[in-house]
Enzyme design. Structure first.
Site, short mmCIF file in Angstrom:
data_model
loop_
_atom_site.label_atom_id
_atom_site.label_comp_id
_atom_site.label_asym_id
_atom_site.label_seq_id
_atom_site.Cartn_x
_atom_site.Cartn_y
_atom_site.Cartn_z
N GLU B 255 -4.37 -4.09 4.18
CA GLU B 255 -5.72 -4.22 3.65
C GLU B 255 -5.62 -3.82 2.19
OE1 GLU B 255 -8.49 -2.94 1.95
OE2 GLU B 255 -9.25 -1.62 3.52
N CYS B 291 -12.24 0.18 -1.59
CA CYS B 291 -11.79 -1.21 -1.54
C CYS B 291 -12.98 -2.15 -1.40
CB CYS B 291 -10.80 -1.42 -0.40
SG CYS B 291 -11.41 -0.84 1.18
#
Lengths: 528, 528
Positions: B255, B291
């Protein structure tokens, strides 16, 4: 819909005179009958643009709509069965019975993937409150255009039609198929039928197309429009695709295959004649050109399995392999296996086999086409070490037999094999004390264990797993046969605070698609 | 259970004197407080062997058993909350409120993954007749030992504890975590607590371990025992892991994250002050080290959004970044953005920002630790072209604003961005004519769309999708938050003609695990 087809069949000619065409050969005679021109780069580019345009249209259709498309394809295949079997026979030499059976299974499977789409579990749909007035909804969307690289050995099962094409269409993805050079004329005809069926069923232009030629295939792999790749074939080909597509993060579902093992317990070995007959039947099926071929059988020493296998082989007919290249590879593989078996100290029962392999290694008489004889080799447990030539897959009707003294040692040897698609275990029944332990060990190595059944039968069903750990496939979570095949071509998305306008109908309050959904964490079924 | 821990905390010292240790720094001051020695290769090897031994034991446990283990971990985290928040504050500078919140969410999430395991849908269990007396059963088995490479920015959410660890354990896999060098002392303490909790709850030795140091991490990536890798962090780090693990076919769930866009429709832009306040709040949350940070906001020209954002920024406090390296990267990123914005012709409203970015590019006063100021830049639509520095993620409290004249052109620009984890869309409500079109376009680019909500809130729930197309993640089918997180760590297997002894209890006729199952093609729920 002929505009979506990349090719037309040209009359027979000298392939050397036309390097931009796939010649069509008859494996039964080695003779060439016509060729099919390669798709030009400009044409491939146009096909890709049409597929991308179609992608968003298809993504907006209901699963039941696509079920209709797949049913139309299956109907067309059944209507043209005799013509297709004849054409496939000319290019594969596989024989009418096998090809009628494969085509019938293909039609049934195509309908099945439509039913899987309509059932709707593959959508993974759900919605829930996540605090306050906020909601979160999740479902799977199609990835977009999928490139399919079919196999030589299943002209109807894995290629221009079959599992990859039908599951991708069912999941809502346009498909572009790269024709396998082993059957170019069949590929063109199949693609015509599929395109026509889709058009008549109302699918958008660009839903499906065929391209021909190695360079056209590379162009697909590199194309920004292609969002996933399905491949069935050799480890070399699959790995090359995986590596090339990795540069832009495109998933490659490569079903490559390795050596599939068979384990016979002491209790099961009593009926050695029946096991030997089944084994030979399985590893020579389709001239041994199955990715599920049982390549290595472990049986207890003293049961006479290898002798029984050799006896069976004497009655096994020779059969043509699919291509001259496969026939050359098979003969080279036999030589390699004979050398490895001899080097491993097999001077006994198997030396005759090794000799016959050597004798067979010349090129065939052209009148025989690509015909070869089935073979078996006896190998020692201690020679099944990593890196041994004995553990490499040899495509064609050859298998190894290992007679073990100690079942535990044999199981340990099994775990030194590369993981495989499938393993068979023959037991004495539910009370066989070895049964559970053997299956448990093998499950760590394979995608499927067939108990008291040969591995070559692959049912298209909800619970099928036709896959396996790397390097049997490139993605151990994937299956290329069965309901899970659709899962390869979708990805989940979530929308927070969605109105119905943002959601597929399957997530509307009245559930018009009648699909299973997870509502506020609880899996719910449509009212029956 | 201290034998499963790789490290002990050493007193403060000069890190240059001990290259085989991760020094611990306080981002608020830049001062070092102790260090943690790297795990030796021999110790890593021993940890790997224990994990492999544990794998088959854990694979044989029921989901409810593992639910108990996860609950025990959550209980221990809650018991030690104050100590852990203090330690995390010393190594991250993230502030007590944020850290208390993150730890509480982590405990809740850990319990949630246990509930997901116990609910049993993740097992994908089914059984059916496939003709004659033959049956086929399918379910998901755990892959085996999983290596987790945690993130710097979520000391409790993604690392030694958190989503990857809990979902892997829930799915039945042993976990080995590589400590992030940004918080080595916290990592050691967390690993002690997790190991102790697991031991007390009855998990086998080898279920969990921590390793420290870059080389120890590489050893995990290359180890035959490791069957999957979960990573949260930068694109560079994730891509390197993907490439290295590809050689042996090990899946890497990385990720990585890119620039997450926000789209404000004309109807929504009326309340520019509220949007600006929300935007600044979201992109400066955790000092912009999410993120899911919204990195680029599209708003209609004339609504004054950028001016409102600048006004909000004047009140935004400076905050320390996590590490000296991140602070250096942020300042370099600001310089790059300022240059790109200036080169793109932004001589107007943003020039002051560009100037301040330049002025900020010197190293901070050591007394300020790694503190930086939040920033925003105005960019032109036509400058958002592939390859522009403007489209690269800049970790830290900075974002871009693009004021568009034409919504369709802005949407086209959005599709030129790299795909991302999440996008936010602000609309005027269900009647906003732009709403459905914008969401539809964005779904092709992201894993999640948040409607009238900022992207930084990620609920741990059944329907969460925290992932996205490559290169936002390495696997668009995966999520690292939510129920689907378990799916990363299992693969399907099928057994043909199984007796109950070959099957998990979940597929026994009486369904003792009370899980959903597909029986003869029909999804069935346990009696409630």
């Amino acid at each position: 819909m002929s505009e979506t087809l990349a090719t037309t069949v040209t009359p027979a000619g000298d392939p050397a005179a036309d390097p931009a065409a796939d010649p069509s050969y008859d494996p039964r005679t080695g003779a060439q009958h016509g060729s099919v021109p390669h798709t030009t780069p400009e044409h491939v580019a146009a096909i890709l643009r049409r597929a991308q345009s179609a992608a968003s249209v298809i993504a907006g259709t209901s699963p039941a709509t696509r079920q209709g498309w797949l049913t139309a394809i299956a109907d067309s295949l059944r209507t043209h069965e005799d013509e297709l079997v004849r054409l496939a026979g000319e290019e594969t030499g596989l024989g009418a019975d096998r090809l009628h059976g494969e085509l019938a299974k293909c039609a049934t499977s195509t309908v099945f993937y439509g039913a899987v789409a309509a059932e709707g579990s593959y959508l993974g749909a759900g919605t829930e409150g996540i605090g306050g007035d906020s909601t979160l909804s999740r479902w799977n969307i199609p990835l977009g255009p999928v490139a399919v690289f079919g196999a030589s050995n299943f002209p109807f099962g894995f290629g221009v039609i079959g599992h990859d094409v039908a599951s991708a269409l069912g999941a809502g993805c346009p498909v572009i198929v790269k024709a396998h050079p082993a059957h170019p004329r069949l590929s063109v005809r199949l693609a015509e039928l599929v395109s026509d069926a889709l058009e008549r069923a109302g699918a958008p232009v660009g839903s499906y197309a065929l391209v021909v030629g190695f360079d056209a295939g590379l162009q697909l792999v590199d194309a920004a429009e292609i969002t996933a790749i399905a491949f069935t074939g050799s480890q070399g080909g699959g790995m090359a695709l995986v590596q090339r597509a990795a540069a832009r993060g495109v998933p490659v579902f490569a079903e490559m295959g390795t050596v599939n093992p068979v384990f016979v317990t002491t209790d099961a070995a009593a009926d050695s004649a029946q096991i030997a007959a089944g084994f030979v039947g399985s590893f020579t099926l389709g001239a041994g050109q199955f990715c599920t071929k049982p390549g290595l059988l472990f049986a207890p020493a003293g049961a006479g399995i290898f002798d029984a296998v050799r006896a069976e082989l004497r009655q096994a007919p020779s059969a043509p392999l699919l291509t001259a290249g496969i026939a050359r590879g098979y003969r080279a593989g036999l030589t390699g296996l004979a050398e490895a078996a001899a080097a491993a100290g097999n001077a006994g029962a198997d030396s005759a086999e090794a000799d016959s392999a050597e004798a067979d290694s010349a090129e065939p008489d052209s009148a025989d086409g690509y015909a070869v004889d089935p073979q078996a080799f006896l190998v020692r447990l201690e020679d099944l070490h990593p890196g041994s030539r004995l553990l490499e897959e040899c495509f064609g009707p050859v298998a190894l037999v290992c007679e073990y003294e100690d079942a535990a040692a044999a199981l340990d040897a099994l775990t030194r094999l590369q993981p495989s698609l499938v393993a068979s275990v023959f037991t004495g029944g539910p009370d066989d004390p070895e049964s559970a332990g053997v299956v448990g060990r093998l499950l760590g190595q394979v995608g499927r264990v067939a108990l008291n059944a040969w591995p070559t039968g692959v049912a298209t069903s909800w619970s099928m797993q036709h896959g396996g750990p790397w390097p049997a496939t490139s993605r151990s979570e994937a299956t290329s046969v069965g309901a899970g095949a659709l899962d390869r071509f979708v990805r989940p998305v979530a929308v927070q605070n969605a109105d119905p306008a943002h959601l597929p109908a399957g997530l509307h309050p009245d559930n018009p698609w009648r699909i299973p959904r997870r509502i506020d964490g609880k899996l719910t079924l449509p009212a029956s």
